[in-house]
Design an enzyme around this catalytic site. Structure first.
Site, PDB file in Angstrom:
ATOM      1  CD  GLU A 173      43.152  35.554  39.550  1.00 18.85           C
ATOM      2  OE1 GLU A 173      42.038  35.846  39.055  1.00 18.85           O
ATOM      3  OE2 GLU A 173      43.483  35.850  40.711  1.00 18.85           O
ATOM      4  CG  HIS A 210      41.084  32.144  40.215  1.00 18.69           C
ATOM      5  ND1 HIS A 210      41.757  32.100  41.423  1.00 18.69           N
ATOM      6  CD2 HIS A 210      40.384  33.303  40.221  1.00 18.69           C
ATOM      7  CE1 HIS A 210      41.454  33.168  42.128  1.00 18.69           C
ATOM      8  NE2 HIS A 210      40.621  33.927  41.420  1.00 18.69           N
TER       9      HIS A 210
END
Length: 338
Positions: free
Chosen positions: A303, A179
């Site tokens: 992501e 992330h």
């Protein structure tokens, strides 16, 4: 090529170590054994100056208190599982509801708030950091004892790779991601950053950003990043799904992998830095936060992941691992000067 270790504070009595991976081209990847966090990713720009390519906190307390999963490895299941439950082999499992009515990024505490065991290694043409942890059966409501390994590798092709693997003793949904909040530009916002995502569709979502199961064609919408496009050029377009956020927080359905072709690119004209992202996962969550109300975010996330709510959507790519079907995924970030 070298790797160095230094202290970076203490969390709940456990010492946090910062591992600095360096290559001969001047790139530094600084990684914590807390959350598998990329604390810094410094890459020489077109002036030869190190540019900070991810947002970071100066102390461990910043990451401990951070609600945004900043630069961490996220699991057990990246993104949302609807209404905090799913059914597998006739058994209904109930999960933490930490994202409104939904389970988000594995629940509480999540892999991003855990201490990982770490081992650094130096090789002839690369340096690596192997991180591992154990997630017990029932943690966060998920079934199965799971052993996880994440290996960061920095090489002299200016590529930071992340190899993700897991084994389980019981069938369970599983999806890891990284992330990172990328900042290739010097700008305070990402509006002038150019982005490309190799996807022709995105997953539709309701007002809580939970997928409906439908797919939306990106052509002519704010989601069309089939070529390098400024974020603000697409964000000026209107679409009901985009307007839910006023920015990007959407899952892109990646096209079939083609050898040598990145699944996403980011380019910043003011630094001439380009990042090519490669992955074998089926989706990418593109996240900027709201460009309308959070204009100082100054970063974007890409992501790689299984689709949100995949445990409840049999039409989505299979996200279930089992004793005879372990989890394996690759994410690579390659940096060049354009």
């Amino acid at each position: 090529m070298k790797v160095e270790a230094s202290d970076f504070g203490v969390v709940n009595g456990d010492k946090v170590t910062l591992y600095t991976l360096s290559n001969s081209q001047g790139i530094q990847a600084k990684i914590l054994n807390y959350g598998g966090i990329i604390h810094e990713l410094n890459v020489p720009d077109d002036q030869g100056k190190l540019h900070a390519c991810v947002q970071s906190y100066s102390t461990i307390d910043g990451y401990v208190d951070d609600p945004s999963y900043r630069n961490a490895i996220v699991g057990r299941f990246a993104n949302r599982i609807g209404h905090g439950k799913f059914t597998l082999k006739g058994t209904e499992y109930h999960l933490d509801k930490n994202g409104g009515e939904h389970n988000l990024h594995g629940g509480i505490p999540g892999f991003h708030k855990k201490m990982w065991k770490a081992k650094a290694e130096t090789h002839a043409d690369s340096v690596s950091l192997s991180l591992s942890l154990f997630s017990a059966d029932g943690e966060g409501g998920f079934p199965g004892n799971v052993n996880v390994e994440a290996v960061y590798t920095l090489d002299d092709s200016n590529t930071l790779s992340l190899s993700l693997n897991a084994i389980t003793d019981k069938a369970t949904p599983f999806s890891l991601t990284q992330h990172a909040y990328f900042t290739l530009s010097k700008d305070e916002t990402v509006e002038n950053t150019l982005v490309q995502i190799d996807a022709e569709r995105v997953t539709d979502a309701d007002s809580t950003l939970l997928p409906t199961g439908k797919l939306i064609e990106v052509a002519g919408t704010p989601f069309d990043f089939s070529a390098l496009t400024r974020v603000n050029e697409n964000s000026a377009k209107s679409h009901d799904l985009y307007n839910l956020v006023g920015g990007y927080d959407h899952n892109f359905v990646l096209n079939k992998v083609v050898a040598g072709k990145p699944q996403a690119q980011v380019f910043a004209e003011d630094t001439n830095l380009q990042m090519d992202l490669y992955t074998d996962l089926p989706g990418i969550q593109f996240y900027t936060g709201s460009l309308e109300t959070d204009s100082q975010l100054g970063a974007l996330c890409l992501e790689p992941q299984h689709f949100p709510d995949a445990p409840n959507k049999p039409e989505f790519p299979d996200c279930i691992i089992s004793p005879d079907k372990p989890f394996s995924a690759e994410i690579r970030y390659q940096f060049t000067l354009n």
